[in-house]
Design a protein around this motif. Sequence first.
Motif, mmCIF file in Angstrom:
data_model
loop_
_atom_site.group_PDB
_atom_site.id
_atom_site.type_symbol
_atom_site.label_atom_id
_atom_site.label_comp_id
_atom_site.label_asym_id
_atom_site.label_seq_id
_atom_site.Cartn_x
_atom_site.Cartn_y
_atom_site.Cartn_z
ATOM 1 N N GLY A 487 46.516 -2.075 34.843
ATOM 2 C CA GLY A 487 46.132 -2.902 35.990
ATOM 3 C C GLY A 487 46.897 -2.609 37.264
ATOM 4 N N ILE A 488 47.545 -1.436 37.304
ATOM 5 C CA ILE A 488 48.284 -1.076 38.516
ATOM 6 C C ILE A 488 47.525 0.007 39.272
ATOM 7 C CG2 ILE A 488 50.511 -1.698 37.513
ATOM 8 C CD1 ILE A 488 51.009 1.249 37.011
ATOM 9 N N ALA A 489 47.831 0.130 40.584
ATOM 10 C CA ALA A 489 47.140 1.116 41.418
ATOM 11 C C ALA A 489 47.445 2.526 40.936
ATOM 12 C CB ALA A 489 47.562 0.955 42.868
ATOM 13 N N LEU A 490 46.426 3.357 40.875
ATOM 14 C CA LEU A 490 46.585 4.728 40.373
ATOM 15 C C LEU A 490 47.459 5.582 41.295
ATOM 16 C CD1 LEU A 490 42.940 5.447 39.156
ATOM 17 C CD2 LEU A 490 44.954 4.935 37.760
ATOM 18 N N HIS A 491 47.398 5.310 42.593
ATOM 19 C CA HIS A 491 48.141 6.134 43.568
ATOM 20 C C HIS A 491 49.368 5.401 44.122
ATOM 21 C CE1 HIS A 491 44.895 9.096 43.620
ATOM 22 N NE2 HIS A 491 44.033 8.079 43.732
ATOM 23 N N GLY A 492 49.850 4.418 43.377
ATOM 24 C CA GLY A 492 50.968 3.619 43.862
ATOM 25 C C GLY A 492 52.234 4.398 44.105
ATOM 26 N N HIS A 493 52.384 5.560 43.486
ATOM 27 C CA HIS A 493 53.617 6.348 43.640
ATOM 28 C C HIS A 493 53.592 7.231 44.887
ATOM 29 C CE1 HIS A 493 50.647 8.907 41.670
ATOM 30 N NE2 HIS A 493 51.336 9.960 42.120
ATOM 31 N N LYS A 494 52.437 7.344 45.557
ATOM 32 C CA LYS A 494 52.324 8.233 46.710
ATOM 33 C C LYS A 494 52.805 7.554 48.004
ATOM 34 C CE LYS A 494 48.453 10.920 44.885
ATOM 35 N NZ LYS A 494 47.069 11.397 45.117
ATOM 36 N N TYR A 556 42.849 9.527 53.360
ATOM 37 C CA TYR A 556 43.688 10.643 52.915
ATOM 38 C C TYR A 556 43.948 10.568 51.403
ATOM 39 C CZ TYR A 556 47.624 13.861 52.561
ATOM 40 O OH TYR A 556 48.437 14.899 52.203
ATOM 41 N N ILE A 557 44.194 9.351 50.895
ATOM 42 C CA ILE A 557 44.494 9.183 49.462
ATOM 43 C C ILE A 557 43.297 9.552 48.605
ATOM 44 C CG2 ILE A 557 45.005 7.469 47.681
ATOM 45 C CD1 ILE A 557 46.684 5.993 49.829
ATOM 46 N N THR A 558 42.126 9.150 49.025
ATOM 47 C CA THR A 558 40.941 9.303 48.167
ATOM 48 C C THR A 558 40.180 10.608 48.389
ATOM 49 O OG1 THR A 558 39.654 8.055 49.806
ATOM 50 C CG2 THR A 558 40.618 6.823 47.970
ATOM 51 N N VAL A 559 40.271 11.187 49.596
ATOM 52 C CA VAL A 559 39.466 12.364 49.934
ATOM 53 C C VAL A 559 40.267 13.656 49.892
ATOM 54 C CG1 VAL A 559 38.027 13.433 51.725
ATOM 55 C CG2 VAL A 559 37.910 10.972 51.331
ATOM 56 N N ALA A 560 41.525 13.612 50.343
ATOM 57 C CA ALA A 560 42.310 14.838 50.471
ATOM 58 C C ALA A 560 42.441 15.639 49.186
ATOM 59 C CB ALA A 560 43.698 14.502 51.034
ATOM 60 N N PRO A 566 37.893 17.114 55.655
ATOM 61 C CA PRO A 566 37.353 15.827 56.126
ATOM 62 C C PRO A 566 38.443 14.781 56.319
ATOM 63 C CG PRO A 566 36.036 16.678 54.315
ATOM 64 C CD PRO A 566 37.282 17.490 54.369
ATOM 65 N N ALA A 567 39.447 14.814 55.449
ATOM 66 C CA ALA A 567 40.547 13.855 55.598
ATOM 67 C C ALA A 567 41.311 14.092 56.888
ATOM 68 C CB ALA A 567 41.486 13.952 54.392
ATOM 69 N N TYR A 568 41.539 15.364 57.205
ATOM 70 C CA TYR A 568 42.255 15.691 58.441
ATOM 71 C C TYR A 568 41.436 15.333 59.679
ATOM 72 C CZ TYR A 568 45.547 18.251 55.492
ATOM 73 O OH TYR A 568 46.481 18.583 54.555
ATOM 74 N N VAL A 569 40.138 15.493 59.582
ATOM 75 C CA VAL A 569 39.275 15.116 60.714
ATOM 76 C C VAL A 569 39.348 13.608 60.953
ATOM 77 C CG1 VAL A 569 36.879 14.937 61.492
ATOM 78 C CG2 VAL A 569 37.704 17.060 60.475
ATOM 79 N N VAL A 570 39.313 12.831 59.863
ATOM 80 C CA VAL A 570 39.412 11.376 60.001
ATOM 81 C C VAL A 570 40.757 10.994 60.607
ATOM 82 C CG1 VAL A 570 39.547 9.203 58.723
ATOM 83 C CG2 VAL A 570 37.794 10.891 58.149
ATOM 84 N N ILE A 571 41.821 11.645 60.164
ATOM 85 C CA ILE A 571 43.154 11.353 60.722
ATOM 86 C C ILE A 571 43.203 11.699 62.213
ATOM 87 C CG2 ILE A 571 45.578 12.036 60.653
ATOM 88 C CD1 ILE A 571 45.273 12.366 57.619
ATOM 89 N N ALA A 572 42.596 12.823 62.574
ATOM 90 C CA ALA A 572 42.584 13.219 63.992
ATOM 91 C C ALA A 572 41.803 12.225 64.839
ATOM 92 C CB ALA A 572 41.986 14.621 64.130
#
Length: 594
Positions: A487-494, A556-560, A566-572
């Motif tokens: 029940g914890i977030a999968l990317h919690g360590h990032k 970035y977490i889900t797409v990169a 696409p993640a970098y474009v969204v960040i830009a």
Amino acid sequence: MERGMDPAVMGEAIETGMDPATSLKAMDPATSGKAMQRGMDPALYKAATQGKVASLRQLAAADPKILSSVTPQLNTALHLAALHGHSKFASEVLDKKSELLVAKNDDGDTPLHLAAKAGKLKVAELLVSVARAWQDDPNTADTSPNSPLLVTNNAGNTPLHEAVRKRRSAVAVMLLEADPNRGHDLNGRKESPLDMAAREGLVQVVRKIVDMPWVQGRFVFSVSGTALHQAVLGGHTKIVEILLEKCPDLIDQPDSDGNNALHYAAQKNHPHAVELLLNSRTELAYKPNGWMESPLHVAASYGSTEAIKALLRHCPDVAEMVDSEGRNAFHASIISGKMSALRCLLRHVRRPELLNRVDKHGNTPLHLAAQMSRVPSAVMLLNDRRVDPCVLNHKGQTARSLVEMKLPSGEMDAYEMYLWKQLKRQESIRCGKQQLPPLATYPSRRASNDKYFERIVETYILVATLIATVTFAATFTMPGGYHQEKGIALHGHKTAFKIFIISNTVAMCSSIIVVFCFIWAWQDPVKFKVDQLLWGHRLTVLACLAMLVSLMTAVYITVAPTARWPAYVVIAIGSSTPAVVFLILGREVIYVPL
């Protein structure tokens, strides 16, 4: 009707001092109307614009009077040849009809004017050589009003004026070599070629003019000032150096408003010009103009920070000077609303009494800032401990009491409310032992008559509620999902996930505070404007920025991991959004839109 002007008429015009164009206009109205309607022979027009000498010879042989014809704008064949730079064609015309040298078109331009405007050097040299021959002739000496180098057009410009105005340096230098004294002739606007060349930055032309000694009428009073004024105005420091060396007397000459060259340098924020002028004549810094304004006053009024630094570096005591209203440079920066100038003065003027100087009405710079609703400037002054908020003007008012005069009517906006609050706080801290005007209290709850107030409050509440809803939902739909068993977030360590959590929390909490603050806005609108509206606006901006960060980190977490670009474009795009908003709205984005 005959095609051109009768030679006898042309000859009579030259002998009597009347230019041929004028003679053409003075013809019989009926004859003149037909000539104007018919215009120049098409074959001659084509030959003149294309420089076809052979065609000219054929046409002149067929009709000797053809060179007397003109276009509807009264341009002769010589005008057209000069305009297009056909020197051989122009020479052929002059051989056949030399009096066309001083013929004027509808604008009063001679062929030499047009050659000067177009920068056609070879044609201009040809016309000048003919003009020199005319000068050697006793009947057309240099004193003659029709001397080609002296003829002026409808604007009062000689050919040299036109060459300089169009920045044709080569033609201008050649004209000056032909007659050096023409550099000081005045046109209809009382400007000499020297003035115009200094403004346009034509170093060779200026040097050519000032190298020739000039005594008669050397410095003629001009509305636009001297050549030194013009050089400073254009920011041409090389020309300033030349004029200071060759014509040192120019430095003492003012314009029609009493401004010396240093006033111009201060206005245009040219620190190098300021340095040159002060090194040449330090007392310029202390010479006021017609409104008793020093160059430092002018620099403060125009926000010329570099000029302010240069003036104070050379003459620190110039900050003591006051204008006709008893106001110093601090007052001038407040009146003009130039915060950059005020900031510069606060940094480079150390004496407290200058910051608290009163004008003829007893107003300090802080009084003026409060009275004129220059809230940012007033806050900047209040942040300087040398500024005294306890000073009374001649009406017994402090800066605080001037601001609160708007309070009963409800005309005070959010920023003035904020300033009033800051002034009250400073008075309570620093003016405890002084007798001050009575402190006003908040007016009744109905005092506010701002017609936009209701819409603004509703807009803030709506935006804050939407942000709170979106960020709350994002808490339960973490990017990447949860571990099915733990029940914890999968990317919690990032690191990106941790940034998402923090920014999402900041956005949600900020929006919740805004909602609660604005719920009670109707209870006391005036008090709300003073104490809560500015903070509500700031927290709304903060919530929007935090939500942008949440968006970028979530993508970035889900797409990169699968597709980086696409993640970098969204960040830009997300990173550029605040910049675009600031570019569109400017500094208004940090202010409450009231």
